[in-house]
Scaffold this active site. Structure first.
Site, PDB file in Angstrom:
ATOM      1  N   TRP A  52       0.830  -1.220   0.000  1.00  0.00           N
ATOM      2  CA  TRP A  52       0.000   0.000   0.000  1.00  0.00           C
ATOM      3  C   TRP A  52       0.852   1.252   0.000  1.00  0.00           C
ATOM      4  CZ3 TRP A  52      -4.338  -1.175  -1.870  1.00  0.00           C
ATOM      5  CH2 TRP A  52      -4.906  -2.412  -1.583  1.00  0.00           C
ATOM      6  N   ASP A  68      -0.673   6.944   6.331  1.00  0.00           N
ATOM      7  CA  ASP A  68      -1.786   6.034   6.081  1.00  0.00           C
ATOM      8  C   ASP A  68      -1.869   5.132   7.309  1.00  0.00           C
ATOM      9  OD1 ASP A  68      -3.475   3.999   5.346  1.00  0.00           O
ATOM     10  OD2 ASP A  68      -2.442   3.481   3.483  1.00  0.00           O
ATOM     11  N   LYS A 119     -11.134  -1.575   8.939  1.00  0.00           N
ATOM     12  CA  LYS A 119     -10.267  -2.450   9.721  1.00  0.00           C
ATOM     13  C   LYS A 119     -10.548  -2.267  11.217  1.00  0.00           C
ATOM     14  CE  LYS A 119      -7.594  -2.193   5.731  1.00  0.00           C
ATOM     15  NZ  LYS A 119      -7.657  -3.565   5.289  1.00  0.00           N
TER      16      LYS A 119
END
Ligand code: PMP
Length: 365
Positions: free
Chosen positions: A107, A175, A199
């Site tokens: 990511w 992030d 999440k």
């Protein structure tokens, strides 16, 4: 209200992830009748006072849990983590500047790739050649003229996690999708941080963005409204129709997080991860992928079996015990057990008991 506990599986999926049963119950009740309004949460108007109250409470809870004051703005956005990969350079990078990226996983890499469409990027550290099975070594000094430095606090696919921030005078953007509110951080030090909700803090469909006002002021103003953080702030997350239900479930999760307390959740997360890694070190059939203990994620524990028989065998064995979501990411293989806030210590202890039971079964074959 029906009690679902008896038939709920032990779920360790990486996202959309486990949510506490009490949150699911509250969300289910609101789908039928929201706050005794005689309307479903799916039916209320997004500019009405009921939903404004939801947004205001959610914003206040984010600030409270992160120890932030009015120097920060809270936004609820759509487009997932991935849209943030594009909006960050659009808003904070320009032709004269370079943005720094730490490449610590898939990511993180995708975020840097997206930024390269909009301006100059510099990968200041990478562990790509080590297959991301460790955190990259940061340089002694970081160019202070960078527009910002982006990093990913927890690498969901490979299972590594930063416990501290890189030391730099450059505005930090993080992030935090897969470990937000799983541990304390110096949230006020960030120019911006963001987390797709699915999440630790809610369902899929909404992404939390927190941006510091002085950093926001430096952003590009010449952007279409939908791609401008400043415009989203001006409209208080109501520039277009927001994902009302996803924001509401995130509010329920934030209330739950506050009830538990961040300190308690952090301690429990440490305990869950220590127990599982210790078992993986001991068990003769499995080994953790991340060797360096200081780099190991407390959220996504990645491991492999000694051979394919043990891998397939444990998958089938655990499925039989109602365990779900432990397969590794399709690009990484092996196993990945996600230990987000809603995964209880009891669930982790059960999984460990299954790992031990399976070892006995395998060794007797
Ligand atoms: N960042 C991280 C750390 C992630 O784990 C993910 C998704 N697993 C993303 C970004 C992408 O999020 P989305 O699918 O919401 O775009």
């Amino acid at each position: 209200m029906t009690n679902y506990s008896s038939n709920r599986k032990l779920y360790f999926g990486a996202g959309p992830a486990s949510l506490p049963e009490e949150v699911l119950q509250e969300a289910a009740a609101a789908v039928v009748n929201f706050n005794n309004t005689g309307l479903s949460i799916l039916e209320i108007p997004h500019r009405g006072k009921q939903f404004i109250a939801v947004l205001e409470e959610a914003n206040a809870l984010v600030k409270e849990l992160c120890g932030l004051n009015d120097n920060h703005e809270v936004l609820w956005m759509q487009g997932g983590g991935r849209l943030q990969f594009c909006m960050i350079p659009m808003n904070f990078l320009n032709q004269e500047k370079t943005a720094g990226y730490i490449d610590s996983g898939h990511w993180a890499h995708e975020a840097a790739k997206a930024a390269a469409y909009y301006g100059n990027t510099q990968i200041i550290a990478s562990s790509k050649t080590e297959n991301y099975n460790q955190l990259p070594l940061l340089p002694e000094s970081i160019d202070p003229s960078l527009a910002y430095l982006h990093f990913t606090t927890n690498n969901t696919i490979y299972g590594t996690q930063w416990t501290t921030e890189p030391k730099t005078s450059v505005p930090l953007i993080a992030d935090m999708s897969s470990d937000f509110l799983s541990c304390q951080r110096n949230f006020s030090d960030y120019g911006m941080f963001y987390a797709c909700a699915q999440k630790n803090i809610g369902p899929a469909g909404v992404t939390l963005v927190v941006v510091r006002k002085d950093f926001l002021e430096k952003g590009n103003s010449n952007l279409p409204e939908m791609l401008s953080y400043a415009q989203h702030v001006k409209q208080q997350s109501l520039l277009n129709t927001p994902p009302v239900f996803a924001v509401y479930v995130s509010l329920l999760m934030l209330r739950w997080t506050k009830r538990q307390s961040l300190a308690f959740l952090e301690n429990t997360n440490n305990e869950k991860a220590t127990l599982l890694y210790t078992e993986l070190e001991r068990n003769s059939l499995f080994t953790p992928n991340i060797i360096n203990e200081n780099h190991r994620s407390k959220m996504n524990v990645c491991f492999k079996a000694i051979n394919e028989t043990a891998e397939k065998g444990f998958l089938a064995f655990s499925k039989n015990k109602d365990v779900e979501g432990i397969e590794g990411h399709r690009s990484a293989g092996g196993f990945r057990v996600s230990l987000y806030n809603a995964v209880t210590l009891a669930a982790v202890k059960k999984l460990i008991a299954f790992l031990q039971e399976y070892e006995q079964v395998y060794l007797k074959q």
